[in-house]
Design a protein around this motif. Structure first.
Motif, PDB file in Angstrom:
ATOM      1  N   THR A 219       0.794  -1.376  -0.047  1.00  0.00           N
ATOM      2  CA  THR A 219       0.116   0.078   0.002  1.00  0.00           C
ATOM      3  C   THR A 219       0.918   1.218  -0.083  1.00  0.00           C
ATOM      4  O   THR A 219       0.457   2.519  -0.209  1.00  0.00           O
ATOM      5  N   ARG A 220       2.076   0.995   0.257  1.00  0.00           N
ATOM      6  CA  ARG A 220       3.079   2.073   0.254  1.00  0.00           C
ATOM      7  C   ARG A 220       3.848   2.487  -0.769  1.00  0.00           C
ATOM      8  O   ARG A 220       4.593   3.391  -1.282  1.00  0.00           O
ATOM      9  N   PHE A 221       3.731   1.637  -1.975  1.00  0.00           N
ATOM     10  CA  PHE A 221       4.191   1.695  -3.222  1.00  0.00           C
ATOM     11  C   PHE A 221       3.735   2.922  -3.997  1.00  0.00           C
ATOM     12  O   PHE A 221       2.509   2.995  -4.233  1.00  0.00           O
ATOM     13  N   VAL A 222       4.478   3.698  -4.503  1.00  0.00           N
ATOM     14  CA  VAL A 222       4.109   4.625  -5.488  1.00  0.00           C
ATOM     15  C   VAL A 222       3.965   4.272  -6.866  1.00  0.00           C
ATOM     16  O   VAL A 222       4.707   3.579  -7.450  1.00  0.00           O
ATOM     17  N   GLN A 223       2.862   4.703  -7.659  1.00  0.00           N
ATOM     18  CA  GLN A 223       2.422   4.227  -9.050  1.00  0.00           C
ATOM     19  C   GLN A 223       3.470   4.997  -9.663  1.00  0.00           C
ATOM     20  O   GLN A 223       3.643   6.444  -9.778  1.00  0.00           O
ATOM     21  N   LEU A 224       4.177   4.270 -10.771  1.00  0.00           N
ATOM     22  CA  LEU A 224       5.061   4.944 -11.753  1.00  0.00           C
ATOM     23  C   LEU A 224       4.467   5.136 -12.981  1.00  0.00           C
ATOM     24  O   LEU A 224       3.465   4.332 -13.517  1.00  0.00           O
ATOM     25  N   TYR A 225       4.827   6.274 -13.825  1.00  0.00           N
ATOM     26  CA  TYR A 225       3.849   6.508 -14.696  1.00  0.00           C
ATOM     27  C   TYR A 225       5.187   6.975 -16.133  1.00  0.00           C
ATOM     28  O   TYR A 225       5.891   7.697 -15.895  1.00  0.00           O
ATOM     29  N   GLU A 226       4.841   6.310 -17.351  1.00  0.00           N
ATOM     30  CA  GLU A 226       5.562   6.735 -18.386  1.00  0.00           C
ATOM     31  C   GLU A 226       4.787   7.958 -19.099  1.00  0.00           C
ATOM     32  O   GLU A 226       3.577   7.775 -19.255  1.00  0.00           O
ATOM     33  N   TYR A 227       5.609   9.031 -19.497  1.00  0.00           N
ATOM     34  CA  TYR A 227       4.936  10.124 -20.314  1.00  0.00           C
ATOM     35  C   TYR A 227       5.097  10.005 -21.669  1.00  0.00           C
ATOM     36  O   TYR A 227       6.255   9.443 -22.110  1.00  0.00           O
ATOM     37  N   HIS A 228       4.041  10.433 -22.492  1.00  0.00           N
ATOM     38  CA  HIS A 228       4.168  10.333 -23.885  1.00  0.00           C
ATOM     39  C   HIS A 228       4.007  11.769 -24.435  1.00  0.00           C
ATOM     40  O   HIS A 228       2.901  12.441 -24.193  1.00  0.00           O
ATOM     41  N   ALA A 229       5.105  12.335 -24.817  1.00  0.00           N
ATOM     42  CA  ALA A 229       5.299  13.649 -25.336  1.00  0.00           C
ATOM     43  C   ALA A 229       4.024  13.873 -26.429  1.00  0.00           C
ATOM     44  O   ALA A 229       3.500  14.896 -26.679  1.00  0.00           O
ATOM     45  N   ASP A 230       3.740  12.939 -27.273  1.00  0.00           N
ATOM     46  CA  ASP A 230       2.887  13.357 -28.469  1.00  0.00           C
ATOM     47  C   ASP A 230       1.551  13.656 -28.059  1.00  0.00           C
ATOM     48  O   ASP A 230       0.773  14.396 -28.600  1.00  0.00           O
ATOM     49  N   THR A 231       1.127  12.895 -26.894  1.00  0.00           N
ATOM     50  CA  THR A 231      -0.140  13.080 -26.506  1.00  0.00           C
ATOM     51  C   THR A 231      -0.360  13.923 -25.215  1.00  0.00           C
ATOM     52  O   THR A 231      -1.470  14.263 -24.733  1.00  0.00           O
ATOM     53  N   LYS A 232       0.823  14.077 -24.671  1.00  0.00           N
ATOM     54  CA  LYS A 232       0.953  14.599 -23.454  1.00  0.00           C
ATOM     55  C   LYS A 232       0.042  14.056 -22.073  1.00  0.00           C
ATOM     56  O   LYS A 232      -0.683  14.652 -21.445  1.00  0.00           O
ATOM     57  N   THR A 233       0.234  12.695 -22.232  1.00  0.00           N
ATOM     58  CA  THR A 233      -0.596  11.758 -21.229  1.00  0.00           C
ATOM     59  C   THR A 233       0.539  11.051 -20.619  1.00  0.00           C
ATOM     60  O   THR A 233       1.410  10.625 -21.256  1.00  0.00           O
ATOM     61  N   TYR A 234      -0.008  10.334 -19.427  1.00  0.00           N
ATOM     62  CA  TYR A 234       0.880   9.358 -18.741  1.00  0.00           C
ATOM     63  C   TYR A 234       0.049   8.055 -18.576  1.00  0.00           C
ATOM     64  O   TYR A 234      -1.242   7.764 -18.960  1.00  0.00           O
ATOM     65  N   THR A 235       0.952   6.859 -18.815  1.00  0.00           N
ATOM     66  CA  THR A 235       0.296   5.694 -18.718  1.00  0.00           C
ATOM     67  C   THR A 235       1.023   4.836 -17.284  1.00  0.00           C
ATOM     68  O   THR A 235       2.186   5.213 -17.305  1.00  0.00           O
ATOM     69  N   PRO A 236       0.239   3.982 -16.731  1.00  0.00           N
ATOM     70  CA  PRO A 236       0.873   3.388 -15.352  1.00  0.00           C
ATOM     71  C   PRO A 236       1.749   2.514 -15.814  1.00  0.00           C
ATOM     72  O   PRO A 236       1.844   1.808 -16.868  1.00  0.00           O
ATOM     73  N   SER A 237       2.935   2.217 -15.095  1.00  0.00           N
ATOM     74  CA  SER A 237       3.821   1.009 -15.279  1.00  0.00           C
ATOM     75  C   SER A 237       3.644  -0.037 -14.028  1.00  0.00           C
ATOM     76  O   SER A 237       4.792   0.002 -13.285  1.00  0.00           O
ATOM     77  N   PRO A 238       2.785  -0.850 -13.841  1.00  0.00           N
ATOM     78  CA  PRO A 238       2.696  -1.615 -12.768  1.00  0.00           C
ATOM     79  C   PRO A 238       3.839  -2.790 -12.881  1.00  0.00           C
ATOM     80  O   PRO A 238       4.109  -3.174 -11.643  1.00  0.00           O
ATOM     81  N   ALA A 239       4.493  -3.114 -13.711  1.00  0.00           N
ATOM     82  CA  ALA A 239       5.675  -4.001 -13.861  1.00  0.00           C
ATOM     83  C   ALA A 239       6.813  -3.743 -13.007  1.00  0.00           C
ATOM     84  O   ALA A 239       7.506  -4.656 -12.504  1.00  0.00           O
ATOM     85  N   ALA A 240       6.592  -2.348 -12.564  1.00  0.00           N
ATOM     86  CA  ALA A 240       7.872  -2.078 -11.504  1.00  0.00           C
ATOM     87  C   ALA A 240       7.837  -2.812 -10.148  1.00  0.00           C
ATOM     88  O   ALA A 240       9.032  -2.882  -9.696  1.00  0.00           O
ATOM     89  N   TYR A 241       6.629  -3.154  -9.996  1.00  0.00           N
ATOM     90  CA  TYR A 241       6.371  -3.876  -8.584  1.00  0.00           C
ATOM     91  C   TYR A 241       5.959  -5.276  -8.824  1.00  0.00           C
ATOM     92  O   TYR A 241       5.217  -5.919  -7.770  1.00  0.00           O
ATOM     93  N   ALA A 242       6.329  -5.714  -9.821  1.00  0.00           N
ATOM     94  CA  ALA A 242       5.906  -7.210 -10.248  1.00  0.00           C
ATOM     95  C   ALA A 242       6.303  -8.167  -9.067  1.00  0.00           C
ATOM     96  O   ALA A 242       7.897  -8.041  -9.032  1.00  0.00           O
ATOM     97  N   PRO A 243       5.785  -9.008  -8.297  1.00  0.00           N
ATOM     98  CA  PRO A 243       6.336  -9.724  -7.238  1.00  0.00           C
ATOM     99  C   PRO A 243       7.085 -11.054  -7.748  1.00  0.00           C
ATOM    100  O   PRO A 243       8.039 -11.410  -7.083  1.00  0.00           O
ATOM    101  N   ARG A 244       6.820 -11.575  -8.783  1.00  0.00           N
ATOM    102  CA  ARG A 244       7.674 -12.631  -9.492  1.00  0.00           C
ATOM    103  C   ARG A 244       7.772 -13.812  -8.438  1.00  0.00           C
ATOM    104  O   ARG A 244       8.666 -14.424  -8.339  1.00  0.00           O
ATOM    105  N   ARG A 245       6.698 -14.018  -8.034  1.00  0.00           N
ATOM    106  CA  ARG A 245       6.678 -15.189  -6.960  1.00  0.00           C
ATOM    107  C   ARG A 245       6.958 -16.716  -7.600  1.00  0.00           C
ATOM    108  O   ARG A 245       7.694 -17.440  -6.942  1.00  0.00           O
ATOM    109  N   THR A 246       6.483 -16.795  -8.774  1.00  0.00           N
ATOM    110  CA  THR A 246       6.898 -18.109  -9.434  1.00  0.00           C
ATOM    111  C   THR A 246       8.294 -18.363  -9.457  1.00  0.00           C
ATOM    112  O   THR A 246       8.937 -19.420  -9.158  1.00  0.00           O
TER     113      THR A 246
END
Length: 382
Positions: A219-246
């Motif tokens: 719950t303390r993890f900060v969501q990370l966002y990639e910026y897209h200069a063409d649309t001036k929008t952000y998309t989230p990057s959930p893979a940054a905190y992938a637990p990789r349990r397997t």
């Protein structure tokens, strides 16, 4: 005639009140200036910590932790900090060097457990020291997320992982170096990489941080966002905190170490990163706890490459703040940009972590980083 009475306690009260007013004014100016920097670079959120005279004097979080839910960022929140993580791996290596378990001039391949030799220079030993300073001649052209890439027994294209120059002669920033270093830490300590760093660096310093996602409060993890200069929008990057349990369930000590990303997988708050930074600022010791020797700390900070000023996961930067020489590192991945720089002589430093910006670069640094660190420097040191 009675002498005027002026309480010593009253004098102390006025002195403290004056100091607090000064600090409040400084903080107000710092926040206004920093908000202007964030606006200029479309920052989603940022956490900062300022160290002066060896103490944290200012921490603050700006903007949002989560764009979709409009959650504000706070000082307890944790970021994946990308390449600043390398300094934790290098610190662990220096502990093992001090313990006599490894030596900086050891053959890198002997430590890793398979041949690490540039095929164009087969007789030139590649050392641990070269890997720590990115002068090993290794590159990331084949990737760096597993060790099969450079293992001659696993990948027919292993030779592509090497540059065309003599090992030790040039600098080329390479993440693969540090994922291999993480495997060496496991082989020589007998502890899983994330646990070694936790037990020998984080816990002694009293830091809440780690490489293993499931060891931390998500719950303390900060969501990370990639910026897209063409649309001036952000998309989230959930893979940054992938637990990789397997992958962790099928873990192979000393080989599948890149699962934890010794090169970029540390998760920590800006405040705790500043406390870690102070250990390096004080040449290996913080709060009376010695993590590495003064000699090892100075060795990590010593510039081994003239142009980049790179030591062992700590570089020298004299072009971030005019006429000020700093030591530290940056990181960038998944839209995040992290900054940790300090002056060991004058005992001041800065940590700045943002979870998303419109990133432009000048002289090797993000323009946001330069503007942010100068904003804090002007607020607290001018």
């Amino acid at each position: 005639m009675m002498k005027p009475y002026f309480s010593k306690h009253l004098l102390i009260f006025f002195l403290i009140a004056g100091l607090n007013c000064h600090l409040f004014a400084q903080s107000e100016r710092a926040e206004a200036d920093f908000k202007a920097v964030m606006e200029k670079y479309n920052a989603v959120g940022a956490s900062v910590a300022v160290v002066k005279e060896g103490k944290i004097i200012y921490t603050h979080s700006f903007g949002l932790k989560d764009l979709e839910r409009k959650k504000p960022l706070n000082n307890e929140d944790i970021f994946r900090i990308a390449s600043i993580s390398k300094s934790f791996s290098a610190t662990a290596i220096m502990q093992l060097v001090e313990a006599g378990k490894i030596h900086l001039d050891d053959d890198f391949g002997d430590l890793v457990g398979f041949k690490i030799r540039n095929p164009k220079f087969p007789d030139q030993k590649i050392t641990l020291k070269m890997a720590l300073s990115h002068t090993s001649s290794l590159n990331d052209s084949q990737g760096y997320l597993n060790l099969d890439l450079i293992n001659p027994n696993k990948n027919a294209d292993w030779a592509k992982c090497y540059n065309d120059y003599l090992p030790g002669s040039k600098f080329d920033y390479c993440n693969l170096n540090f994922n291999l270093i993480g495997a060496i830490i496991e082989k020589k300590s007998g502890e899983r990489f994330d646990n070694y760093v936790k037990n020998h660096v984080l816990k002694p310093l009293g830091l809440y941080a780690g490489y293993c996602v499931d060891s931390l409060d998500s719950t303390r993890f900060v969501q990370l966002y990639e910026y897209h200069a063409d649309t001036k929008t952000y998309t989230p990057s959930p893979a940054a905190y992938a637990p990789r349990r397997t992958e962790i369930a099928n873990y192979v000590m000393g080989y599948t170490t890149p699962i934890f990303s010794p090169t970029g997988g540390m998760k920590i708050s800006a405040n705790d990163l500043a406390r870690y930074m102070m250990m390096h600022m004080n040449y290996g010791t913080a709060n009376g706890v010695q993590i590495i020797s003064k000699k090892s700390a100075k060795q990590m900070q010593k510039a081994l490459t003239p142009d980049e000023g790179y030591g062992f996961a700590i570089r020298t930067a004299d072009n971030l703040i005019p006429d000020v020489k700093l030591k530290g590192h940056t990181g960038s991945a998944y839209g995040l940009y992290s900054t940790m720089f300090f002056n060991p002589k004058e005992k001041f430093g800065f940590v700045i972590i943002t979870n998303g910006i419109n990133a432009t670069y000048t002289d090797g640094f993000p323009d946001f980083t330069r503007a942010a660190i100068n904003s804090l420097y002007q607020s607290f040191f001018k």
